[in-house]
Write a protein that holds these residues in place. Structure first.
Motif, PDB file in Angstrom:
ATOM      1  N   GLY A   3       1.665  -5.100  -7.754  1.00  0.00           N
ATOM      2  CA  GLY A   3       1.503  -5.048  -9.001  1.00  0.00           C
ATOM      3  C   GLY A   3       2.842  -4.702  -9.816  1.00  0.00           C
ATOM      4  O   GLY A   3       3.016  -4.473 -11.050  1.00  0.00           O
ATOM      5  N   ALA A   4       3.879  -4.339  -9.222  1.00  0.00           N
ATOM      6  CA  ALA A   4       5.341  -4.089  -9.727  1.00  0.00           C
ATOM      7  C   ALA A   4       6.116  -5.251  -9.917  1.00  0.00           C
ATOM      8  O   ALA A   4       6.022  -6.383  -9.335  1.00  0.00           O
ATOM      9  CB  ALA A   4       5.852  -2.701  -8.766  1.00  0.00           C
ATOM     10  N   ALA A   5       7.139  -5.040 -10.398  1.00  0.00           N
ATOM     11  CA  ALA A   5       8.323  -6.019 -10.472  1.00  0.00           C
ATOM     12  C   ALA A   5       9.275  -5.420  -9.483  1.00  0.00           C
ATOM     13  O   ALA A   5       9.689  -4.390  -9.151  1.00  0.00           O
ATOM     14  CB  ALA A   5       9.020  -6.241 -11.940  1.00  0.00           C
TER      15      ALA A   5
ATOM     16  N   VAL B 113       3.929   3.966  -7.146  1.00  0.00           N
ATOM     17  CA  VAL B 113       4.010   2.853  -7.788  1.00  0.00           C
ATOM     18  C   VAL B 113       2.731   2.046  -8.518  1.00  0.00           C
ATOM     19  O   VAL B 113       1.942   2.145  -7.957  1.00  0.00           O
ATOM     20  CB  VAL B 113       4.756   1.644  -6.992  1.00  0.00           C
ATOM     21  CG1 VAL B 113       4.803   0.222  -7.554  1.00  0.00           C
ATOM     22  CG2 VAL B 113       6.162   2.090  -6.518  1.00  0.00           C
ATOM     23  N   ARG B 114       3.000   1.903  -9.903  1.00  0.00           N
ATOM     24  CA  ARG B 114       1.830   1.374 -10.478  1.00  0.00           C
ATOM     25  C   ARG B 114       2.321  -0.017 -11.494  1.00  0.00           C
ATOM     26  O   ARG B 114       3.364  -0.594 -11.388  1.00  0.00           O
ATOM     27  CB  ARG B 114       1.506   1.954 -11.515  1.00  0.00           C
ATOM     28  CG  ARG B 114       0.762   3.541 -11.142  1.00  0.00           C
ATOM     29  CD  ARG B 114      -0.485   3.111 -10.242  1.00  0.00           C
ATOM     30  NE  ARG B 114      -1.189   4.465  -9.641  1.00  0.00           N
ATOM     31  CZ  ARG B 114      -0.696   4.760  -8.396  1.00  0.00           C
ATOM     32  NH1 ARG B 114      -0.058   4.022  -7.498  1.00  0.00           N
ATOM     33  NH2 ARG B 114      -1.439   5.907  -7.843  1.00  0.00           N
TER      34      ARG B 114
ATOM     35  N   HIS C 185       0.739  -1.213  -0.023  1.00  0.00           N
ATOM     36  CA  HIS C 185      -0.059   0.071  -0.117  1.00  0.00           C
ATOM     37  C   HIS C 185       0.979   1.218  -0.020  1.00  0.00           C
ATOM     38  O   HIS C 185       0.442   2.222  -0.682  1.00  0.00           O
ATOM     39  CB  HIS C 185      -0.962   0.068   1.202  1.00  0.00           C
ATOM     40  CG  HIS C 185      -2.062  -0.840   1.087  1.00  0.00           C
ATOM     41  ND1 HIS C 185      -3.110  -0.569   0.326  1.00  0.00           N
ATOM     42  CD2 HIS C 185      -2.515  -2.151   1.619  1.00  0.00           C
ATOM     43  CE1 HIS C 185      -4.118  -1.465   0.274  1.00  0.00           C
ATOM     44  NE2 HIS C 185      -3.707  -2.535   1.196  1.00  0.00           N
ATOM     45  N   HIS C 186       1.991   1.189   0.759  1.00  0.00           N
ATOM     46  CA  HIS C 186       2.909   2.321   0.863  1.00  0.00           C
ATOM     47  C   HIS C 186       3.395   2.487  -0.537  1.00  0.00           C
ATOM     48  O   HIS C 186       3.610   3.771  -0.816  1.00  0.00           O
ATOM     49  CB  HIS C 186       3.976   2.243   1.948  1.00  0.00           C
ATOM     50  CG  HIS C 186       4.639   3.469   2.090  1.00  0.00           C
ATOM     51  ND1 HIS C 186       4.065   4.543   2.256  1.00  0.00           N
ATOM     52  CD2 HIS C 186       6.229   3.512   2.116  1.00  0.00           C
ATOM     53  CE1 HIS C 186       5.512   5.236   2.557  1.00  0.00           C
ATOM     54  NE2 HIS C 186       6.250   4.537   2.276  1.00  0.00           N
ATOM     55  N   LEU C 187       3.874   1.661  -1.347  1.00  0.00           N
ATOM     56  CA  LEU C 187       4.369   1.709  -2.426  1.00  0.00           C
ATOM     57  C   LEU C 187       3.492   2.428  -3.316  1.00  0.00           C
ATOM     58  O   LEU C 187       3.884   3.222  -4.267  1.00  0.00           O
ATOM     59  CB  LEU C 187       4.946   0.211  -3.169  1.00  0.00           C
ATOM     60  CG  LEU C 187       6.180  -0.406  -2.169  1.00  0.00           C
ATOM     61  CD1 LEU C 187       6.536  -1.806  -2.731  1.00  0.00           C
ATOM     62  CD2 LEU C 187       7.442   0.536  -2.360  1.00  0.00           C
TER      63      LEU C 187
END
Length: 778
Positions: A97-99, A70-71, A63-65
């Motif tokens: 949802g990121a790498a 971050v998307r 959540h913080h990312l």
């Protein structure tokens, strides 16, 4: 055939990419949610994290990312040591949802900065102690797990709703680059999920299994370590840094923690195979990967040994095979694994005849997307599969192999200049490009030499004048990991060339082989045995420890074993000061002769009177901790080194009373003796002495007269100069502070300290205490 050990040569196939759940981190959250919250997930010698805690911590960070921007499809860089925080962070990146981009905390700053810049990571996750001015990339937000604890705790425990499919990017790992720069390999969710499911099925992992997590974050084998056990609901166990490199300690640790599955770098696995099996060993599977396995298990071993083969570009694994107790020659690479397709092709991409030598091309679901921002190299190394379905691709490994009559594959070397050493795949060109940046080197080449002392990297240089071996090694170590720094050096008038003007690697001369006589007496033989246990090879009495592949960590291991075997207060300094078996034995002989007196010195030093807090004379010194000993001895070798200088800087907005701030800092130094401690030596024993408190004064810089647009430049210059200023451990102080005033209401507080007195975790406490004290004063 399925063995009782749990290894299945033909496991139930992992689900295809199309079957992977299209929501959240599709390889983990679909299964972690089904594991009991109170089931163990991660374990160390000091802590145990349950699946419920892992789930909650990773979700809050996810959540913080997302809140930082971050998307889906972004890249989250994770600069953390091997540990619980690192696993939480990579899981959080996938959940958001990121790498993720794992970066080894031990990499040189130049390499870290290149990875951050080249990858265009959306955010960096790290801790305060690892942040340095020369690492920060402008425009890249930094999430500090230690500083942001309160913020993270406020987020929900449930995962954010982010759809992720099998074709989305899961991680990027940088490997050695032939052009002198490391290159990022992009691996998708479908490939990662396939690997994790295949291992979980092949090893029949379940909630009762306890799996070893040994590999460093920046090494692709960490992917193998982490995800299959979590998919299966097993627990991951992490040994400390000393244990993970010492075969004897590791064997004991595996037994003590009832580890059932362990994958090790090939040299370490070979060492473990030579050790006696503890009677209470729970180990079922011992995997070996990274380079050609030469050893075989013994009949008394109750576990199954598995040889693993695969490059980063094929999602870690492409072939695997159970290693038999008996056999002719080295074990084979095994059979295709994890859905991989193996093709042995000639230069024209035609299949080679049965039993002939060919280059290994790998196809199947594990083939990576390609290299990040390297389309030409991707096209070269990932050609279409002319024998597969439309749209399928291969990865060209550069490895040579032949297929044996039983269908398995036998490794036969390399077709290019990429080599494997100690489990790491290394591009020689990257090392050569670093050597050429030395101002006194006109030409350079690097080769892997197989000598009587084992394989080692050799640096060949054509110098202008000098430099000596130590200077060359130090230059290389500034930009390269330790595994890529040559262990031997050869100076040439010119590099050998082919008729076409290219480097003739076959004509590079072998470095001088070591010669000398065997140990002469029992003491020298006992010292030589300690060296052999640590280095994996038997030394002569005049062999140099560092020429045989020794380094500071191995020096520490030697000191530990000498202490255990001789009952003497031996420190790592003995390795740096007495670098041959003969010299070390002579030092020990003198130590043994005066052992009673020396032991009394140590007892006195280890039990000092209380340190006075009233400004009186310092009490007798305390002996150093094990970690402090290592830092102290490294300092004695190079007093001008700034390798262990650490720095943090805080922006302070609002009016600031500089005198009160100095008073607050001084009070913290008064309260904590370690911050006013110096280090000296008494009768050969290094001691720490707490000095009397004094008034603290920060160095102040008035930048208010400068154009605000130039503030950042001047702040960076001050911080860099301060970080590059060495400390004197004998005189101190070992904590320095600078206050930079930008405007009437904007300041920067910079703290620089030597790592021997303060670590990253303690900096957070320092910051909290400073806030409280300053507030009380104002």
């Amino acid at each position: 055939m399925i063995k009782e050990s749990g290894w299945s040569a033909n496991p139930v196939p992992a689900r295809s990419s199309a079957e992977v759940a299209p929501r959240h981190a599709d390889l983990v959250h679909e299964v972690i949610a089904r594991h009991p919250d109170d089931a163990p997930a991660l374990g160390t010698d000091d802590a145990l994290v349950t699946y419920g805690e892992l789930h909650a911590r990773s979700n809050r960070l996810a959540h913080h990312l997302r809140a930082t921007g971050v998307r889906r499809g972004d890249l989250v860089a994770v600069l953390l040591p091997r540990g619980v925080d690192g696993i939480v962070s990579v899981l959080a990146a996938l959940t958001a949802g990121a790498a993720y981009l794992p970066i080894d905390a031990g990499y040189p700053p130049q390499r870290v900065r290149h990875m951050l810049t080249d990858s265009r990571a959306r955010v960096l996750v790290t801790v305060r102690s690892l942040v340095r001015p020369d690492l920060v990339v402008p425009g890249t937000p930094v999430v500090l797990l230690d500083d942001d604890r309160a913020t993270l705790a406020a987020y929900p425990d449930g995962p954010p709703a982010v759809p992720v499919g099998p074709g989305d990017l899961a991680y990027v790992i940088y490997t050695s680059g032939s052009t002198g720069l490391p290159k990022g390999v992009m691996v998708e969710h479908g490939s990662l999920r396939g690997l994790a499911g295949w291992r979980a099925d092949a090893e029949r992992l379940g909630p009762d299994d306890r799996c070893l997590h040994l590999f460093s974050p920046g090494f692709d084998a960490s992917v193998w370590d982490i995800w299959a056990p979590l998919v299966a609901g097993a627990s991951l166990w992490l040994p400390d840094e000393e244990t993970r490199v010492d075969p004897d300690r590791l064997v004991d640790w595996l037994a003590a923690h009832a580890i059932t599955s362990a994958t090790l770098p090939t040299p370490l696995a070979e060492a473990v195979l030579t050790r006696p099996t503890p009677p209470d060993w729970a180990l079922r599977i011992l995997g070996a990967g990274g380079q050609q396995l030469l050893a075989r298990p013994r009949p008394e071993h109750t576990f199954t040994t598995v040889n693993l083969y695969g490059p980063t570009e094929a999602t870690v694994l492409a072939m695997a095979g159970e290693v038999a107790v008996e056999g002719d020659g080295p074990p084979s690479l095994g059979l295709p694994a994890a859905g991989a397709v193996i093709r042995l092709l000639a230069d024209d991409l035609r299949p080679v005849p049965a039993g002939s030598l060919g280059e290994v091309f790998i196809g199947g679901p594990g083939v990576a997307r390609g290299y990040h921002d390297r389309p030409a190299l991707t096209a070269e190394r990932f050609p279409p599969d002319p024998y597969g379905p439309p749209g399928s691709r291969l990865y060209r490994t550069g490895d040579l192999a032949r297929q044996l009559p039983d269908g398995t594959y036998h490794f036969a070397g390399r077709v290019d200049d990429q080599v494997k050493l100690h489990g790491h795949r290394i591009e020689l060109g990257e090392i050569e490009s670093v050597l050429l940046r030395h101002p006194d080197v006109r030409a350079a080449a690097v080769g892997l030499h197989q000598g009587t002392a084992g394989p080692r990297l050799v640096g060949y240089v054509v110098p202008e004048a000098g430099p000596d071996d130590a200077a060359l090694a130090e230059h290389a170590a500034r930009s390269l990991p330790a595994t890529m720094v040559p262990a031997a050096w050869v100076r040439l008038a010119a590099l050998p060339l082919t008729p076409h003007g290219k480097l003739d690697r076959a004509a590079l001369p072998a470095p001088a082989e070591r010669v000398g006589e065997a140990p002469r007496d029992d003491l020298e033989r006992r010292v030589a045995q300690v060296w052999a246990d640590v280095l994996g090879q038997s030394p002569n009495r005049d062999d140099n420890f560092f020429a045989l592949g020794g380094h500071s960590l191995r020096a520490t291991m030697v000191a530990v074993r000498l202490r255990e075997r001789f009952g003497l207060p031996v420190s790592a300094a003995i390795v740096f000061e007495a670098q041959t078996v003969a010299a070390m034995a002579e030092r020990l002989r003198a130590e043994l002769a005066s052992a009673p007196a020396r032991e009394e010195d140590v007892r006195t030093a280890a039990d000092p009177d209380p340190v006075p807090r009233d400004g009186g004379p310092p009490a007798p010194g305390r002996v150093l901790s094990f970690a402090q000993q290592r830092l102290w001895f490294l300092h004695t070798l190079d007093p001008k080194s700034t390798a262990y200088n650490t720095q943090t800087a805080w922006h302070i907005d609002g009016e600031l009373d500089l005198d009160h701030l100095d008073t607050a800092i001084g009070e913290i130094i008064h309260r904590h003796e370690v911050l006013r401690t110096t280090f000296t030596e008494h009768n050969g024993v290094p001691l720490q002495i707490a000095q009397p408190p004094t008034t603290h004064h920060s160095t102040r810089h008035d930048l208010t007269h400068l154009d605000p647009h130039h503030h950042d430049h001047h702040v960076r210059d001050v911080l860099r100069a301060e970080l590059d200023t060495p400390f004197d451990l004998a005189t101190g102080p070992l904590l320095r502070s600078h206050i930079l005033q930008l405007t009437d209401t904007a300041h920067v507080l910079c703290l620089t300290w030597h790592h021997i007195v303060l670590d990253g975790w303690s900096v957070g406490l320092f910051h909290t205490e400073l806030n409280h004290l300053y507030t009380d004063l104002t």
